[in-house]
Motif scaffolding. Structure first.
Motif, short mmCIF file in Angstrom:
data_model
loop_
_atom_site.label_atom_id
_atom_site.label_comp_id
_atom_site.label_asym_id
_atom_site.label_seq_id
_atom_site.Cartn_x
_atom_site.Cartn_y
_atom_site.Cartn_z
N THR A 1 48.16 39.21 35.04
CA THR A 1 47.51 40.34 35.70
C THR A 1 46.11 40.01 36.18
N GLY A 2 45.79 40.46 37.41
CA GLY A 2 44.43 40.41 37.92
C GLY A 2 43.91 39.01 38.20
N GLU B 1 49.59 38.68 30.25
CA GLU B 1 49.53 37.34 29.67
C GLU B 1 48.10 36.80 29.61
N THR B 2 47.81 36.10 28.52
CA THR B 2 46.51 35.43 28.36
C THR B 2 46.57 34.09 29.10
N HIS B 3 46.31 34.15 30.39
CA HIS B 3 46.55 33.01 31.27
C HIS B 3 45.26 32.64 32.00
N ARG B 4 45.01 31.35 32.14
CA ARG B 4 43.86 30.90 32.93
C ARG B 4 43.97 31.42 34.35
N GLY B 5 42.83 31.77 34.91
CA GLY B 5 42.79 32.25 36.29
C GLY B 5 43.04 33.74 36.43
N LYS B 6 43.56 34.37 35.38
CA LYS B 6 43.85 35.81 35.41
C LYS B 6 42.84 36.54 34.53
N CYS B 7 42.97 37.84 34.42
CA CYS B 7 41.87 38.60 33.83
C CYS B 7 41.68 38.33 32.33
#
Length: 273
Positions: A94-95, A125-131
């Motif tokens: 997200t985001g 999701e706790t993802h790089r590049g996202k919020c």
């Protein structure tokens, strides 16, 4: 509480039918994947999953638009597209990491409304590049959005913070309390994916991740709620490779099946987690 396991479509080079056959035979409960926008292709995917008695976690990763309003509109369209397929859950990257909280917040409000209307859980999701790209940033979102539920891919945070998060315990604890879905990839200080979690040089990283996942399992067992785990080791460039040839350092499918069996066996023992 049931723990259900999912294979990622990401990295697959076989026909979808052959892939689903392998997934079912390996002992997975379903597949995590995006869905084609074209109606007949989407129907073929859903029919094949049904043929092999596989559940669907629908995936949104296409947060491409750099302008907040356009990003939100694309998010709405794709989530509606995914929800029409009646998946067991939706997982969203997200985001954007460079959007402000005020620019990302409408995405969570929209996801909440769509989830409530459909009855389908949506995790972020706790993802790089996202919020939710970093532990302290995610913690601030958790504090401001009490009902925010996540897909924990903590391998990204190991990479972002260049550590096994020994100095981020408060934020990690908060994240574990919000986790309904896990991506069981093992990260390390210099990357989001070790080349092979079976190798002894990655023992510390593997044990750190197992410790985090154990705590999530314990919470869901206590609550009697479903926990979903996707064994999400990925292909090149996540998978380290040799220069020029791009030959992978490990076998993605074998590693994911190893993680499936490791976690199934681990959580059969109710004294763990």
């Amino acid at each position: 509480m049931p723990i259900k396991f999912y294979a990622p479509l990401w990295g697959n080079t076989l026909s979808f039918k052959e892939f689903c056959k392998n997934v079912a035979e390996a002992g997975y409960d379903g597949v995590e994947m995006d869905l084609p926008l074209e109606a007949s292709a989407k129907r073929e995917v859903l029919d094949t999953l049904k043929e092999y008695d596989l559940e669907l976690i629908a995936q949104y990763y296409q947060s491409f638009e750099p302008e907040p309003a356009a990003n939100l509109e694309a998010y709405r369209r794709y989530l509606e597209h995914l929800l029409k397929a009646a998946p067991v859950a939706v997982n969203c990257q997200t985001g954007k990491d460079f959007f402000t909280f005020e620019e990302n917040a409408p995405h969570f409000s929209l996801a909440r409304r769509l989830s409530e209307a459909s009855g389908i859980p949506i995790t972020h999701e706790t993802h790089r590049g996202k919020c939710l790209y970093a532990a302290p940033v995610a913690a601030s979102y958790f504090e401001k959005i009490p009902d925010l539920r996540i897909c924990l891919d903590i391998s990204h945070w190991c990479n972002v913070h260049e550590s096994l998060l020994e100095d981020q315990k408060e934020a990690v604890n908060l994240a574990l309390s919000r986790t309904d879905h896990i991506h069981s990839r093992v990260g390390f200080a210099e990357g989001p994916q070790v080349n092979d979690p079976r190798a002894p040089e990655w023992s510390d990283a593997l044990q750190a991740h197992l410790g985090w996942w154990d705590r999530v399992v314990h919470r869901h067992r206590k609550a009697g709620t479903v926990l979903r785990i996707t064994t999400e080791f990925g292909p090149f460039p996540y998978m380290p490779s040799l220069a020029y040839t791009q030959m992978p350092a490990g076998n993605q499918w074998e590693i994911n099946v190893y993680m499936l069996h490791l976690l199934k066996n681990r959580y059969q023992d109710t004294s763990l987690g």
